[in-house]
Design an enzyme around this catalytic site. Structure first.
Site, PDB file in Angstrom:
ATOM      1  N   SER A   1       0.843  -1.203   0.000  1.00 10.36           N
ATOM      2  CA  SER A   1       0.000   0.000   0.000  1.00 10.36           C
ATOM      3  C   SER A   1       0.877   1.251   0.000  1.00 10.36           C
ATOM      4  O   SER A   1       1.987   1.237   0.555  1.00 10.36           O
ATOM      5  CB  SER A   1      -0.878   0.023   1.257  1.00 10.36           C
ATOM      6  OG  SER A   1      -1.514   1.270   1.396  1.00 10.36           O
TER       7      SER A   1
ATOM      8  N   TYR B   1      -1.391   0.794  10.664  1.00 11.17           N
ATOM      9  CA  TYR B   1      -1.552   0.063   9.393  1.00 11.17           C
ATOM     10  C   TYR B   1      -0.361   0.348   8.471  1.00 11.17           C
ATOM     11  O   TYR B   1       0.230  -0.571   7.883  1.00 11.17           O
ATOM     12  CB  TYR B   1      -2.862   0.513   8.736  1.00 11.17           C
ATOM     13  CG  TYR B   1      -3.091   0.004   7.337  1.00 11.17           C
ATOM     14  CD1 TYR B   1      -3.499  -1.312   7.100  1.00 11.17           C
ATOM     15  CD2 TYR B   1      -2.917   0.842   6.231  1.00 11.17           C
ATOM     16  CE1 TYR B   1      -3.726  -1.767   5.811  1.00 11.17           C
ATOM     17  CE2 TYR B   1      -3.145   0.388   4.934  1.00 11.17           C
ATOM     18  CZ  TYR B   1      -3.545  -0.908   4.733  1.00 11.17           C
ATOM     19  OH  TYR B   1      -3.768  -1.373   3.449  1.00 11.17           O
TER      20      TYR B   1
HETATM   21  N1  LIG Z   1      -8.804  -0.956   0.025  1.00 13.46           N
HETATM   22  C1  LIG Z   1      -7.754  -0.167  -0.025  1.00 13.46           C
HETATM   23  O1  LIG Z   1      -7.857   1.081  -0.035  1.00 13.46           O
HETATM   24  C2  LIG Z   1      -6.370  -0.757  -0.114  1.00 13.46           C
HETATM   25  C3  LIG Z   1      -5.324   0.062  -0.517  1.00 13.46           C
HETATM   26  C4  LIG Z   1      -4.028  -0.441  -0.575  1.00 13.46           C
HETATM   27  C5  LIG Z   1      -3.798  -1.764  -0.250  1.00 13.46           C
HETATM   28  N2  LIG Z   1      -4.837  -2.557   0.160  1.00 13.46           N
HETATM   29  C6  LIG Z   1      -4.526  -3.927   0.549  1.00 13.46           C
HETATM   30  O2  LIG Z   1      -5.112  -4.817  -0.372  1.00 13.46           O
HETATM   31  C7  LIG Z   1      -5.437  -6.044   0.290  1.00 13.46           C
HETATM   32  C8  LIG Z   1      -6.879  -6.411  -0.004  1.00 13.46           C
HETATM   33  O3  LIG Z   1      -7.723  -5.381   0.484  1.00 13.46           O
HETATM   34  P1  LIG Z   1      -9.249  -5.201  -0.004  1.00 13.46           P
HETATM   35  O4  LIG Z   1      -9.434  -3.766  -0.316  1.00 13.46           O
HETATM   36  O5  LIG Z   1      -9.567  -6.213  -1.023  1.00 13.46           O
HETATM   37  O6  LIG Z   1      -9.996  -5.464   1.368  1.00 13.46           O
HETATM   38  P2  LIG Z   1     -11.001  -6.608   1.857  1.00 13.46           P
HETATM   39  O7  LIG Z   1     -12.027  -6.881   0.819  1.00 13.46           O
HETATM   40  O8  LIG Z   1     -11.419  -6.179   3.217  1.00 13.46           O
HETATM   41  O9  LIG Z   1     -10.041  -7.905   1.950  1.00 13.46           O
HETATM   42  C9  LIG Z   1      -9.244  -8.170   3.043  1.00 13.46           C
HETATM   43  C10 LIG Z   1      -9.006  -9.663   3.079  1.00 13.46           C
HETATM   44  O10 LIG Z   1      -8.134  -9.998   4.151  1.00 13.46           O
HETATM   45  C11 LIG Z   1      -8.660 -11.169   4.769  1.00 13.46           C
HETATM   46  N3  LIG Z   1      -8.165 -11.359   6.114  1.00 13.46           N
HETATM   47  C12 LIG Z   1      -8.166 -10.488   7.144  1.00 13.46           C
HETATM   48  N4  LIG Z   1      -7.620 -11.062   8.242  1.00 13.46           N
HETATM   49  C13 LIG Z   1      -7.263 -12.320   7.862  1.00 13.46           C
HETATM   50  C14 LIG Z   1      -6.643 -13.401   8.540  1.00 13.46           C
HETATM   51  N5  LIG Z   1      -6.295 -13.334   9.827  1.00 13.46           N
HETATM   52  N6  LIG Z   1      -6.397 -14.532   7.853  1.00 13.46           N
HETATM   53  C15 LIG Z   1      -6.755 -14.650   6.556  1.00 13.46           C
HETATM   54  N7  LIG Z   1      -7.350 -13.666   5.858  1.00 13.46           N
HETATM   55  C16 LIG Z   1      -7.598 -12.512   6.514  1.00 13.46           C
HETATM   56  C17 LIG Z   1     -10.164 -10.964   4.717  1.00 13.46           C
HETATM   57  O11 LIG Z   1     -10.801 -12.177   4.993  1.00 13.46           O
HETATM   58  P3  LIG Z   1     -12.184 -12.307   5.833  1.00 13.46           P
HETATM   59  O12 LIG Z   1     -13.265 -12.419   4.799  1.00 13.46           O
HETATM   60  O13 LIG Z   1     -12.012 -13.557   6.617  1.00 13.46           O
HETATM   61  O14 LIG Z   1     -12.323 -11.081   6.697  1.00 13.46           O
HETATM   62  C18 LIG Z   1     -10.275 -10.495   3.277  1.00 13.46           C
HETATM   63  O15 LIG Z   1     -10.231 -11.604   2.404  1.00 13.46           O
HETATM   64  C19 LIG Z   1      -5.139  -5.824   1.782  1.00 13.46           C
HETATM   65  O16 LIG Z   1      -3.857  -6.350   2.071  1.00 13.46           O
HETATM   66  C20 LIG Z   1      -5.107  -4.313   1.897  1.00 13.46           C
HETATM   67  O17 LIG Z   1      -4.276  -3.895   2.964  1.00 13.46           O
HETATM   68  C21 LIG Z   1      -6.118  -2.096   0.211  1.00 13.46           C
END
Ligand SMILES: NC(=O)c1ccc[n+]([C@@H]2O[C@H](COP(=O)([O-])OP(=O)(O)OC[C@H]3O[C@@H](n4cnc5c(N)ncnc54)[C@H](OP(=O)(O)O)[C@@H]3O)[C@@H](O)[C@H]2O)c1
Length: 251
Positions: free
Chosen positions: A144, A157
């Site tokens: 990120s 974070y």
């Molecule tokens: N959204 C943004 O603005 C953004 C920006 C930059 C980077 N990112 C990164 O991109 C990645 C995906 O984010 P997203 O936007 O797609 O968010 P999201 O839909 O909330 O996805 C997060 C994922 O992490 C999983 N997770 C959380 N804790 C876990 C654990 N202990 N073990 C296994 N899985 C776990 C969740 O699973 P559950 O269904 O079990 O909760 C979900 O599949 C993340 O690493 C995030 O930091 C996001």
């Protein structure tokens, strides 16, 4: 094996319900990907994601994976690689946490660090070794821009993502020349479940745009991908701003 354009036939997603990951898988399934493993905490959401991808023509399996249980990673991920080659591992799990709450509750802050950083160190090393053993494949890591510069609003974070980012860069260097490719993806603000209800940051983007950038990065065998691309220039400027100025910016 990947096709001549770098698109994987088989894919393992760590964080199988991630909106960014699922947008990426949908895109790749439409191209060529046939076998998909969705690894995540067991939930109806994980199963419905699998059902949706099956409807697109992919062979999809789910498996229980918890980033917070690193002792299990070797066995859990080992089972996947034992079934056949994996062309791409997408490390997508992560939690944002609640900065104000987590500052007051250090145990909650540690959970953010353990999920995003130490969980990824473990799963990343296990995946990298398996990819190296088969002699090919990509490890795509969702980092990120938050890891680029400390911000008052989300430094717990951000620090976990900074650790993850440096880890993934180093892993990419360690694997250089082995046939295994590590790609660090640095999205800015993405409109997903993770950011629902938050005020949008400038240059906000979508899971689909991240998916497009990942596909392009795979084709080019990129080591670093910014989404949107303009963030590369913006962050190289932000990285050099004096702290006194950064503290006053509405970041
Ligand atoms: N959204 C943004 O603005 C953004 C920006 C930059 C980077 N990112 C990164 O991109 C990645 C995906 O984010 P997203 O936007 O797609 O968010 P999201 O839909 O909330 O996805 C997060 C994922 O992490 C999983 N997770 C959380 N804790 C876990 C654990 N202990 N073990 C296994 N899985 C776990 C969740 O699973 P559950 O269904 O079990 O909760 C979900 O599949 C993340 O690493 C995030 O930091 C996001």
């Amino acid at each position: 094996m990947k096709d001549a354009f770098g698109i994987p036939q088989s894919l393992l997603v760590l964080g199988g319900t991630s909106e960014i990951a699922l947008a990426t898988v949908r895109r790749l399934v439409v191209r060529r990907t046939r076998t998909v493993w969705l690894a995540g905490r067991p939930s109806p959401g994980l199963e419905s994601a699998a059902t949706e991808l099956r409807a697109l023509g992919a062979e999809v399996r789910t498996l229980a994976f918890d980033a917070l249980d690193p002792e299990s990673h070797e066995a859990v991920l080992g089972k996947v690689f034992a079934e056949g080659d994996i062309d791409m591992v997408l490390l997508a799990f992560g939690i944002l946490g609640d900065q104000a709450h987590d500052e007051r509750e250090p145990v909650a802050a540690v959970r953010v660090a353990q999920t995003n950083y130490t969980g990824a160190v473990s799963a990343g090393l296990v995946s990298a070794r398996a990819l190296q053993t088969q002699g090919h494949g990509s490890l795509v890591v969702l980092s990120s821009v938050a890891g680029e510069r400390a911000r008052r609003a989300d430094f717990i974070y951000g620090s976990s993502k900074a650790g993850l980012d440096v880890f993934a860069q180093g892993l990419g260097d360690a694997l250089h020349g082995t046939g295994v490719h590590v790609m660090v993806v640095r999205p800015g603000f993405v409109r997903s479940r993770m950011t629902a209800g938050l005020e949008e940051a400038p240059l906000a983007t979508t899971p689909e745009a991240v998916a497009t950038a990942i596909e392009l990065g795979l084709r080019r065998r990129s080591e670093t991908v910014w989404v949107p691309g303009a963030l590369r220039v913006v962050m190289s400027a932000v990285r050099h701003l004096p702290r006194a100025l950064v503290r006053r910016l509405p970041l």
